[in-house]
Every structure is written in structure tokens, then in C-alpha cells.
Design an enzyme around this catalytic site. Structure first.
Site, PDB file in Angstrom:
ATOM      1  N   GLY A   1      18.568  29.350 -33.653  1.00 29.93           N
ATOM      2  CA  GLY A   1      17.317  28.723 -33.244  1.00 29.93           C
ATOM      3  C   GLY A   1      17.128  27.352 -33.854  1.00 29.93           C
ATOM      4  O   GLY A   1      16.655  26.418 -33.193  1.00 29.93           O
ATOM      5  N   SER A   2      17.494  27.221 -35.112  1.00 30.27           N
ATOM      6  CA  SER A   2      17.309  25.921 -35.776  1.00 30.27           C
ATOM      7  C   SER A   2      18.134  24.838 -35.095  1.00 30.27           C
ATOM      8  O   SER A   2      17.653  23.714 -34.901  1.00 30.27           O
ATOM      9  CB  SER A   2      17.706  26.009 -37.256  1.00 30.27           C
ATOM     10  OG  SER A   2      16.815  26.861 -37.927  1.00 30.27           O
TER      11      SER A   2
ATOM     12  N   ASN B   1       5.743  32.806 -35.889  1.00 28.76           N
ATOM     13  CA  ASN B   1       6.556  33.783 -36.607  1.00 28.76           C
ATOM     14  C   ASN B   1       5.800  34.516 -37.705  1.00 28.76           C
ATOM     15  O   ASN B   1       6.103  35.666 -38.008  1.00 28.76           O
ATOM     16  CB  ASN B   1       7.806  33.104 -37.203  1.00 28.76           C
ATOM     17  CG  ASN B   1       7.461  31.866 -37.993  1.00 28.76           C
ATOM     18  OD1 ASN B   1       6.723  31.012 -37.522  1.00 28.76           O
ATOM     19  ND2 ASN B   1       7.991  31.760 -39.201  1.00 28.76           N
TER      20      ASN B   1
ATOM     21  N   SER C   1      16.842  32.752 -29.999  1.00 26.77           N
ATOM     22  CA  SER C   1      17.834  33.089 -31.024  1.00 26.77           C
ATOM     23  C   SER C   1      18.275  34.540 -30.850  1.00 26.77           C
ATOM     24  O   SER C   1      17.435  35.435 -30.693  1.00 26.77           O
ATOM     25  CB  SER C   1      17.202  32.885 -32.403  1.00 26.77           C
ATOM     26  OG  SER C   1      18.063  33.375 -33.395  1.00 26.77           O
ATOM     27  N   GLY C   2      19.587  34.767 -30.920  1.00 25.76           N
ATOM     28  CA  GLY C   2      20.126  36.107 -30.682  1.00 25.76           C
ATOM     29  C   GLY C   2      19.665  37.152 -31.673  1.00 25.76           C
ATOM     30  O   GLY C   2      19.295  38.273 -31.299  1.00 25.76           O
TER      31      GLY C   2
ATOM     32  N   THR D   1      33.899  25.183 -30.320  1.00 28.33           N
ATOM     33  CA  THR D   1      34.474  26.375 -29.704  1.00 28.33           C
ATOM     34  C   THR D   1      33.400  27.444 -29.506  1.00 28.33           C
ATOM     35  O   THR D   1      32.566  27.667 -30.387  1.00 28.33           O
ATOM     36  CB  THR D   1      35.591  26.928 -30.616  1.00 28.33           C
ATOM     37  OG1 THR D   1      36.525  25.872 -30.835  1.00 28.33           O
ATOM     38  CG2 THR D   1      36.288  28.110 -29.984  1.00 28.33           C
TER      39      THR D   1
ATOM     40  N   CYS E   1       5.654  32.679 -54.151  1.00 29.41           N
ATOM     41  CA  CYS E   1       6.675  33.184 -55.058  1.00 29.41           C
ATOM     42  C   CYS E   1       7.863  33.805 -54.335  1.00 29.41           C
ATOM     43  O   CYS E   1       8.848  34.153 -54.962  1.00 29.41           O
ATOM     44  CB  CYS E   1       6.054  34.185 -56.015  1.00 29.41           C
ATOM     45  SG  CYS E   1       5.159  33.357 -57.332  1.00 29.41           S
TER      46      CYS E   1
END
Lengths: 402, 123
Positions: A71-72, A151, A199-200, A237, A325
Site C-alpha cells: 500500500g505504501s 485505519n 494492499s494484499g 520482476t 508508547c
């Protein structure tokens, strides 16, 4: 020990059907699809089948699907590829303060290179104001980049309306739909989206594969230069096994969307209701109704998120926290900050994200263990007095000013 | 991320609570990460006879609070003043780097409690 996984917005288990479909591509079908010989030819069809499966889920043409690694990468490509391609048209991007770091950090990097970015705020439910969005558009605006579902909180943005605005002003529209795909219907035609990223590993495929939808005719400058893979959109690839897995995961997501979403929503609502009934002094973060069906984000007053996560983990329950944290940064979640959640409540925000495998028993177990953990941590908290009664606002303010 | 000792003190924190009519109370907070620690002392003949803590914070914050109470109990107040945040971290077999800055305030809270004791008791 019982293991309960409620962190599906972080990543999901690879679905058995996906793994079964992938395995031959690690063994006998190992060729490079760009090769002309038998080994390459044997797998080229698999890549194209994966493309068709992704396209079917998004309601687009296979030629509009480009495979990426995650995704990024997709978000970087969508934003940087647009800026490069439309450099002579303008340099203004509109996004929101609650985007994933893949978008926010990309925008910040571009800002240093001279782009002008408008970061739209959100209300207490994490929702943007469409009028504010429309007012932000100028003749220099080249891109609106707005996530489909958040998210952390699950809040769903009105993508179709945003798409209509983008179309009206002829501004390109990108959406990071990593959390939405597989959980809500995602149709790039209905939404007037030009660029969409998925994203997978969020939908039962492995990590290391994703896809970007690029509307036909959309001029983009590639992020990766090299070979001629993906119609010169993305060199490198092919991750054949990953693409095969992504395709199967998209098939499953499409076929089971309604049933899965309904089940996750029912269990998510049961968890929310159970927490509300058993634990006082909580705040549910995110939109009450326009929310991903699997996501519940709750702040527990007087305690800190990482302590809660560690205690849940000791009972075998995996969740996530917006606590500073747990992040390596000293600041609590930027999403909670944008929603103006009280800073102490932001430190305790805890995300439970369900998946297709989540069961009724899982939720019962969390509801059985969680209240005692909260009570124990509250008894340890200087923000909660020893009679078990919360401090007054004034008392809290004194402590917080320390 | 955390050592076994940190997890032990986090899971079974020693000396949690408050002391009625404490001789000294110290409170410190980290504005950045939000952690707050409060330490209560009972002192007799300059020796820490009882010590309790309350902490709002992460695993490291709770573990360091617990450890510092164990280390300070039975020490004279001057000996306790020599305890440092680094010594507390060492006693826990180490903390992740970012926690040293944001969550290891336990010795500071102890020092504040001793300072408060000295101020109120003229010690």
C-alpha cells in the site's frame, strides 16, 4: 493459551485458499513472466488472471490495474507520480490530517520540494467537511488524496461525493482504500476515483503485494524505472506468487463481502455493547455509523494504551493502540489529535479490528477478561482515586499540569 | 521488546497503592508521552520503612515504578537519593532506548517524594 487475533487492520492471516493457489508458483511454476521460454510462458497467464481478479473486485478494466509491492508504494506512486506528471499544471494537493503515514509523509516530503499541501481537519467523529474540501480547491490543485476508511477509527469518508467534487473541478482523485477493500463495496466507477490503492495482506493475501488502479488515460510518471513491466508503469520482476494470492483473495473478498461484513459488524457491535455495559468511563472513537464494519476504537479513561495491550496479550488477545508508547514516537496518534480527543484519552485509545475468522467465542472471551484488566490498571493509576471513583476534572487538571 | 524482569515487574508490580498520611509524596510526569508517577513514603529514623506507587503509563513506566520501590525500601533517604533512573533500568536488565527517555521517571518520582519529606519534616 487461547489465541485471539483482533488486529486485522494491521495485517490478516493468509487465507487457506490463497496459500493453496500460491504454492505451485514457489515450486514447479517458478518462471519469470517476462521470459519468452516455457518457464516464463507458464506463469504469464497467472499474472494476467490475478489482474482480472483485482479488476473484477474494483469494477475496472484489467489494463487499469498495476501491481505494486504494498500500500505504501501504491500511495507514493499515486501522489509522486501525479506531481511529476502534472508539474506544469499546478502544485497543490488536498489531503486530510488523518491519512496513513504513507500519504502524510509523502505529502510532507513533497512540501519540502515546493508543493503546497492543504491538510483538511476532521470533526470529533473523524469526518471531513465537504464544503471545506470544495473551498480548498484552486486552479493550482492537481490532486485530492483522501482515504476511503480510516485505519485507526474505521470512519468512512464520503468517497462518492468527493469523487463528484473532484470531477466537477477536473481535479485528479486518489484514495487509499487499503482498509476499505474487502470490508465495504469498492467500485471505482461509482466513486469517480482516478487512482485507488489496495494492499494484499489486509485481505487475506500475503505481505509484499498490492495494486493500484489507474484510470485509463491518466498520465503518471513511474516511481520505479527499469524494465518494461506493467506497461511501463512499474518496473521490477513480478511477484508472481503474491499476485496469484492477491487475485484469489480479491475473488474471495468479492464473493463473501456481504456475508463477512455482516458477521464482523454483528460481532463488533456485540463487543462495543459489552464494553459499554461493563466498563465505565470509556469513549468510542470514530463515526457512530459511517464506520468500517470490523473496527472498534475505544479509549479507556485513566489508563495508558500500551499497558492495556500488554495485559491483553498476556491473556492471548492481540489488539492495537494509538498510545505514544507503542509507536516509537512520543506523540499519541495523529488521528486522535486531529479529532481533538483529550490527550489522556488519546493515550489509551485501543483498536479492536475483527476479521472473517473472528468468532462469537473470541468476543465473549474478550468481554470476560477486559473489564478486570481495566479495573486493575485503573486501581494502579494516580488519575483514579483509591475509592474507585474518578477524579474530578479539576483534580485531573492539577495532575496533568505536573 | 521488554526483558523478562521488566515483564515480571509489569505483570506483578510490587508496592502498588497509596500510604495514608504519607511522610513524603512525589509526583512526576512526562508531558510528551503522558506518563505520570506518584510515590508515597513512610520514613522512620531517616529510613524508608514503607513505599507505595501509583502510575499512569506504559509497561516500562509501571515496571520502573515497581522496581524503584523495591530498591528504595529499607534504604536511608540519603542512600535512596543516590538511586538514578539509569540504575533502575539496569536493575531491570535494560529498557528499550525510547523508554529511557519517556517512561523511566521512577527515580525522579522517588527524589521528589524525598524532597517533599525533607521540606515538610525539616530533615
Amino acid at each position: 493459551m487461547k489465541r485471539i487475533y483482533l488486529d486485522n487492520n494491521a495485517t490478516t492471516q493468509v487465507r487457506p485458499e490463497v496459500l493453496d493457489a500460491m504454492l505451485p508458483f514457489f515450486r514447479e511454476q517458478f518462471g519469470n513472466p517476462s521470459s519468452v521460454h516455457w518457464a516464463g510462458r507458464a506463469v504469464a497467464g497467472a499474472v494476467e488472471k490475478g489482474r482480472e481478479q483485482v479488476a473484477k473486485l474494483l469494477n475496472c478494466s484489467p489494463a487499469e490495474v498495476v501491481f505494486v509491492s504494498c500500500g505504501s508504494e501504491g500511495d507514493n506512486f499515486a501522489i509522486k507520480g501525479t506531481v511529476e506528471a502534472l508539474r506544469d499544471k499546478g502544485n497543490h494537493i488536498i489531503t486530510t490530517k488523518v491519512e496513513h503515514p504513507a500519504v502524510l509523509n509523502t505529502c510532507q516530503a513533497l512540501e519540502k520540494q515546493g508543493c503546497r499541501i492543504t491538510y483538511l481537519g476532521v470533526d470529533a467523529d473523524g469526518m471531513i467537511d465537504l464544503k471545506e474540501l470544495e473551498a480548498a480547491i484552486t486552479d493550482q490543485t492537481i490532486l485530492i488524496s483522501v482515504m476511503w476508511g480510516n485505519n485507526e477509527t474505521g470512519t468512512l469518508f464520503p468517497i462518492e461525493e468527493i469523487g463528484a467534487i473532484a470531477r466537477k473541478y477536473k481535479v485528479r482523485f486518489h484514495t487509499d482504500a487499503v482498509q476499505a477493500v474487502g470490508k465495504v463495496p469498492v467500485d471505482v466507477q461509482k466513486a469517480n476515483v482516478d487512482l485507488l490503492v489496495l494492499s494484499g495482506h489486509k485481505i487475506g493475501a500475503p505481505k509484499g503485494v498490492g495494486a493500484i488502479y489507474i484510470r485509463r488515460g491518466t498520465k503518471m510518471t513511474p516511481l520505479l524505472h527499469g524494465g518494461h513491466q506493467e506497461r511501463n508503469r512499474r518496473a521490477g520482476t513480478h511477484n508472481v506468487a503474491g499476485i496469484v494470492g492477491l487475485g484469489v483473495a480479491c475473488d474471495l473478498a468479492g464473493a463473501q463481502l456481504e456475508e463477512c461484513a455482516a458477521k464482523m459488524k454483528r460481532l463488533r457491535d456485540k463487543l462495543e455493547q459489552g464494553i459499554r455495559e461493563q466498563v465505565p468511563e470509556i469513549k468510542v472513537n470514530g463515526h457512530p455509523t459511517l464506520r468500517l464494519p470490523n473496527t472498534l476504537n475505544v479509549s479507556f479513561a485513566y489508563i495508558e494504551g500500551e499497558s492495556l495491550l500488554l495485559n491483553l496479550d498476556m491473556k492471548g488477545i492481540a489488539a492495537s493502540s494509538g498510545s505514544a508508547c507503542t509507536s516509537g514516537s512520543l506523540e499519541p496518534s495523529h488521528v486522535m489529535g486531529a479529532m481533538c480527543v483529550d490527550v489522556l484519552l488519546a493515550h489509551s485509545s485501543t483498536r479492536f479490528s475483527l476479521g472473517p475468522e473472528t468468532t462469537e467465542e473470541d468476543i465473549d472471551f474478550v468481554l470476560q477478561e477486559l473489564p478486570a484488566i481495566i479495573e486493575r490498571l485503573r486501581q494502579m493509576s494516580p488519575l483514579y482515586n483509591r475509592q474507585g471513583k474518578p477524579l474530578t476534572c479539576d483534580e485531573c487538571r492539577v495532575i496533568r499540569s505536573v | 521488546m521488554y526483558t523478562e524482569k521488566v515483564m515480571d515487574h509489569f505483570s506483578n508490580p510490587r508496592n502498588v497503592g497509596e500510604i495514608d498520611n504519607a511522610d513524603g509524596v512525589g509526583e512526576v510526569g512526562n508531558a510528551s508521552c503522558g506518563d505520570i508517577m506518584k510515590i508515597f513514603l513512610k520514613v522512620e529514623d531517616n529510613v524508608i520503612k514503607d513505599i507505595k506507587f501509583k502510575t499512569f503509563g506504559c509497561g516500562a513506566a509501571i515496571a520502573t515504578s515497581s522496581m524503584v520501590t523495591e530498591m528504595a525500601l529499607g534504604k536511608t533517604i540519603d542512600e535512596a537519593l543516590e538511586l538514578t533512573n539509569a540504575a533502575v533500568a539496569e536493575a531491570l536488565d535494560g529498557l528499550p532506548a525510547q523508554k529511557m527517555h519517556c517512561s523511566n521517571l521512577a527515580a525522579d518520582a522517588l527524589h521528589e517524594a524525598i524532597k517533599n519529606y525533607k521540606e515538610t519534616h525539616g530533615a
